[in-house]
Design a protein around this motif. Structure first.
Motif, PDB file in Angstrom:
ATOM      1  N   LEU A   3       0.834  -1.193   0.000  1.00  0.00           N
ATOM      2  CA  LEU A   3       0.000   0.000   0.000  1.00  0.00           C
ATOM      3  C   LEU A   3       0.869   1.244   0.000  1.00  0.00           C
ATOM      4  O   LEU A   3       2.007   1.228   0.462  1.00  0.00           O
ATOM      5  CB  LEU A   3      -0.914   0.006   1.225  1.00  0.00           C
ATOM      6  CG  LEU A   3      -1.972  -1.086   1.247  1.00  0.00           C
ATOM      7  CD1 LEU A   3      -2.738  -1.056   2.559  1.00  0.00           C
ATOM      8  CD2 LEU A   3      -2.922  -0.951   0.072  1.00  0.00           C
ATOM      9  N   HIS A   4       0.277   2.314  -0.515  1.00  0.00           N
ATOM     10  CA  HIS A   4       0.973   3.593  -0.593  1.00  0.00           C
ATOM     11  C   HIS A   4       0.124   4.685   0.031  1.00  0.00           C
ATOM     12  O   HIS A   4      -1.103   4.575   0.094  1.00  0.00           O
ATOM     13  CB  HIS A   4       1.264   3.950  -2.053  1.00  0.00           C
ATOM     14  CG  HIS A   4       2.253   3.045  -2.678  1.00  0.00           C
ATOM     15  ND1 HIS A   4       1.909   1.854  -3.278  1.00  0.00           N
ATOM     16  CD2 HIS A   4       3.596   3.138  -2.780  1.00  0.00           C
ATOM     17  CE1 HIS A   4       2.994   1.263  -3.732  1.00  0.00           C
ATOM     18  NE2 HIS A   4       4.029   2.013  -3.433  1.00  0.00           N
ATOM     19  N   ALA A   5       0.798   5.739   0.459  1.00  0.00           N
ATOM     20  CA  ALA A   5       0.135   6.953   0.931  1.00  0.00           C
ATOM     21  C   ALA A   5       0.503   8.084  -0.024  1.00  0.00           C
ATOM     22  O   ALA A   5       1.571   8.053  -0.638  1.00  0.00           O
ATOM     23  CB  ALA A   5       0.588   7.302   2.340  1.00  0.00           C
ATOM     24  N   ALA A  25      -7.455  14.678  -4.420  1.00  0.00           N
ATOM     25  CA  ALA A  25      -7.109  13.647  -3.446  1.00  0.00           C
ATOM     26  C   ALA A  25      -6.133  14.230  -2.436  1.00  0.00           C
ATOM     27  O   ALA A  25      -5.314  15.088  -2.773  1.00  0.00           O
ATOM     28  CB  ALA A  25      -6.486  12.447  -4.151  1.00  0.00           C
ATOM     29  N   ALA A  26      -6.237  13.739  -1.199  1.00  0.00           N
ATOM     30  CA  ALA A  26      -5.341  14.211  -0.145  1.00  0.00           C
ATOM     31  C   ALA A  26      -5.083  13.094   0.853  1.00  0.00           C
ATOM     32  O   ALA A  26      -5.947  12.239   1.074  1.00  0.00           O
ATOM     33  CB  ALA A  26      -5.942  15.412   0.572  1.00  0.00           C
ATOM     34  N   PRO A  27      -3.898  13.111   1.471  1.00  0.00           N
ATOM     35  CA  PRO A  27      -3.633  12.157   2.550  1.00  0.00           C
ATOM     36  C   PRO A  27      -4.460  12.528   3.776  1.00  0.00           C
ATOM     37  O   PRO A  27      -4.618  13.718   4.080  1.00  0.00           O
ATOM     38  CB  PRO A  27      -2.135  12.330   2.817  1.00  0.00           C
ATOM     39  CG  PRO A  27      -1.782  13.675   2.273  1.00  0.00           C
ATOM     40  CD  PRO A  27      -2.770  13.988   1.189  1.00  0.00           C
ATOM     41  N   ASP A  85      -3.891   3.892   0.672  1.00  0.00           N
ATOM     42  CA  ASP A  85      -4.532   3.849   1.981  1.00  0.00           C
ATOM     43  C   ASP A  85      -4.325   5.229   2.594  1.00  0.00           C
ATOM     44  O   ASP A  85      -3.452   5.991   2.160  1.00  0.00           O
ATOM     45  CB  ASP A  85      -3.884   2.763   2.851  1.00  0.00           C
ATOM     46  CG  ASP A  85      -4.667   2.479   4.124  1.00  0.00           C
ATOM     47  OD1 ASP A  85      -5.802   2.975   4.264  1.00  0.00           O
ATOM     48  OD2 ASP A  85      -4.143   1.765   4.985  1.00  0.00           O
ATOM     49  N   ARG A  86      -5.137   5.533   3.604  1.00  0.00           N
ATOM     50  CA  ARG A  86      -5.052   6.836   4.276  1.00  0.00           C
ATOM     51  C   ARG A  86      -5.237   7.971   3.271  1.00  0.00           C
ATOM     52  O   ARG A  86      -4.459   8.928   3.238  1.00  0.00           O
ATOM     53  CB  ARG A  86      -3.729   6.975   5.018  1.00  0.00           C
ATOM     54  CG  ARG A  86      -3.490   5.872   6.021  1.00  0.00           C
ATOM     55  CD  ARG A  86      -2.151   6.034   6.687  1.00  0.00           C
ATOM     56  NE  ARG A  86      -1.736   4.768   7.283  1.00  0.00           N
ATOM     57  CZ  ARG A  86      -0.492   4.476   7.597  1.00  0.00           C
ATOM     58  NH1 ARG A  86       0.459   5.335   7.394  1.00  0.00           N
ATOM     59  NH2 ARG A  86      -0.210   3.304   8.119  1.00  0.00           N
ATOM     60  N   PRO A 121       2.236  11.656  -6.554  1.00  0.00           N
ATOM     61  CA  PRO A 121       3.445  11.225  -5.849  1.00  0.00           C
ATOM     62  C   PRO A 121       3.049  10.380  -4.642  1.00  0.00           C
ATOM     63  O   PRO A 121       2.130  10.730  -3.914  1.00  0.00           O
ATOM     64  CB  PRO A 121       4.100  12.543  -5.424  1.00  0.00           C
ATOM     65  CG  PRO A 121       3.015  13.549  -5.431  1.00  0.00           C
ATOM     66  CD  PRO A 121       2.000  13.099  -6.437  1.00  0.00           C
ATOM     67  N   ARG A 122       3.726   9.266  -4.462  1.00  0.00           N
ATOM     68  CA  ARG A 122       3.347   8.316  -3.410  1.00  0.00           C
ATOM     69  C   ARG A 122       4.563   7.850  -2.644  1.00  0.00           C
ATOM     70  O   ARG A 122       5.681   7.952  -3.123  1.00  0.00           O
ATOM     71  CB  ARG A 122       2.609   7.130  -4.023  1.00  0.00           C
ATOM     72  CG  ARG A 122       3.434   6.356  -5.026  1.00  0.00           C
ATOM     73  CD  ARG A 122       2.686   5.221  -5.692  1.00  0.00           C
ATOM     74  NE  ARG A 122       1.700   5.708  -6.637  1.00  0.00           N
ATOM     75  CZ  ARG A 122       0.659   5.015  -7.039  1.00  0.00           C
ATOM     76  NH1 ARG A 122       0.462   3.805  -6.593  1.00  0.00           N
ATOM     77  NH2 ARG A 122      -0.192   5.517  -7.886  1.00  0.00           N
ATOM     78  N   THR A 123       4.290   7.334  -1.459  1.00  0.00           N
ATOM     79  CA  THR A 123       5.329   6.749  -0.637  1.00  0.00           C
ATOM     80  C   THR A 123       4.796   5.438  -0.065  1.00  0.00           C
ATOM     81  O   THR A 123       3.610   5.362   0.278  1.00  0.00           O
ATOM     82  CB  THR A 123       5.770   7.713   0.495  1.00  0.00           C
ATOM     83  OG1 THR A 123       6.869   7.147   1.194  1.00  0.00           O
ATOM     84  CG2 THR A 123       4.652   8.006   1.469  1.00  0.00           C
ATOM     85  N   PRO A 124       5.617   4.406   0.010  1.00  0.00           N
ATOM     86  CA  PRO A 124       5.134   3.131   0.550  1.00  0.00           C
ATOM     87  C   PRO A 124       4.740   3.265   2.024  1.00  0.00           C
ATOM     88  O   PRO A 124       5.372   3.994   2.776  1.00  0.00           O
ATOM     89  CB  PRO A 124       6.315   2.177   0.404  1.00  0.00           C
ATOM     90  CG  PRO A 124       7.297   2.861  -0.469  1.00  0.00           C
ATOM     91  CD  PRO A 124       7.009   4.328  -0.434  1.00  0.00           C
ATOM     92  N   ILE A 125       3.701   2.550   2.394  1.00  0.00           N
ATOM     93  CA  ILE A 125       3.316   2.463   3.802  1.00  0.00           C
ATOM     94  C   ILE A 125       4.008   1.226   4.365  1.00  0.00           C
ATOM     95  O   ILE A 125       3.783   0.116   3.891  1.00  0.00           O
ATOM     96  CB  ILE A 125       1.794   2.357   3.962  1.00  0.00           C
ATOM     97  CG1 ILE A 125       1.119   3.651   3.471  1.00  0.00           C
ATOM     98  CG2 ILE A 125       1.423   2.060   5.409  1.00  0.00           C
ATOM     99  CD1 ILE A 125      -0.389   3.580   3.462  1.00  0.00           C
ATOM    100  N   VAL A 126       4.851   1.458   5.346  1.00  0.00           N
ATOM    101  CA  VAL A 126       5.595   0.368   5.963  1.00  0.00           C
ATOM    102  C   VAL A 126       4.891   0.007   7.272  1.00  0.00           C
ATOM    103  O   VAL A 126       4.844   0.822   8.198  1.00  0.00           O
ATOM    104  CB  VAL A 126       7.058   0.776   6.250  1.00  0.00           C
ATOM    105  CG1 VAL A 126       7.803  -0.334   6.960  1.00  0.00           C
ATOM    106  CG2 VAL A 126       7.756   1.181   4.961  1.00  0.00           C
ATOM    107  N   PRO A 127       4.328  -1.205   7.360  1.00  0.00           N
ATOM    108  CA  PRO A 127       3.672  -1.603   8.609  1.00  0.00           C
ATOM    109  C   PRO A 127       4.688  -1.685   9.744  1.00  0.00           C
ATOM    110  O   PRO A 127       5.747  -2.283   9.592  1.00  0.00           O
ATOM    111  CB  PRO A 127       3.088  -2.981   8.303  1.00  0.00           C
ATOM    112  CG  PRO A 127       3.170  -3.150   6.819  1.00  0.00           C
ATOM    113  CD  PRO A 127       4.233  -2.234   6.329  1.00  0.00           C
TER     114      PRO A 127
END
Length: 196
Positions: A3-5, A25-27, A85-86, A121-127
């Motif tokens: 998933l990405h944010a 779209a927004a975080p 996500d988010r 632009p996205r960044t990975p979501i790291v659990p």
């Protein structure tokens, strides 16, 4: 699927048979923050403000007067399809005088949202997970070296009669490697207690 944010808010506009669609779209971090953002960006002069948001297992969507299932669900499907996500997405429509039909609305709303997110632009979501470590004083150096090697963040540390207790947070994928390094470096003297 990872998933990405979103890194920052984004927007994308399309025109379909004289109707204008503007996806934004927004975080977002919480459902309340998502609803507040949706209210803030909904444009008064637009005919419809259809939206969806997802935060983990929680999600909501709205067709805002469009036929049921033709706007909110396609926007949510775009969020999921793009691996986000988010995030909250609003697609505003300015009616152009030509009816699009149910299929046309699904394609327009879902397409505007998907394209907005596809180019974002996205960044990975790291659990992340938390755990408590208990170890004797003599293993302090080895423990700190292992924590550093596995990107573990020390949240709290206290000393007790028989050693040290540390609460840490680290990427879930690094837990097994950290346990192995701690076992090998300390002759298995570190106890790792995952938090529920």
């Amino acid at each position: 699927m990872s998933l990405h944010a979103l890194v920052a808010p984004v927007a994308h506009a399309i025109e379909v048979k004289h109707s204008r669609f503007r996806a934004q779209a927004a975080p977002v971090a919480t459902p309340d923050a998502a609803m507040e953002w949706i209210r803030d960006v909904s444009e008064v002069e637009a005919t419809h403000h259809c939206w969806a948001w997802r935060i983990g297992a929680e999600y909501r969507s709205s067709d805002d007067g469009e036929p049921a299932g033709t706007a909110g669900r396609p926007i949510l499907a775009a969020i999921d399809g793009q691996g986000f996500d988010r995030v909250a997405v609003v697609v505003s429509r300015w009616y152009g005088g030509i009816k699009l039909g149910a299929g046309g609305l699904v394609r327009a709303y879902g397409g505007a949202a998907a394209e907005c997110l596809r180019t974002a632009p996205r960044t990975p979501i790291v659990p992340l997970v938390e755990a408590d470590l208990a170890f004797p004083f003599e293993d302090t150096g080895a423990v700190h070296a292992a924590l550093s090697a596995h990107a573990a963040e020390k949240l709290h540390e206290r000393h007790v009669a028989d050693g040290t207790r540390i609460r840490i947070r680290l990427p879930a994928a690094a837990v097994d490697a950290l346990k192995t390094q701690l076992r090998d470096a300390t002759r298995d003297r570190v106890t790792v207690l995952p938090l529920a």
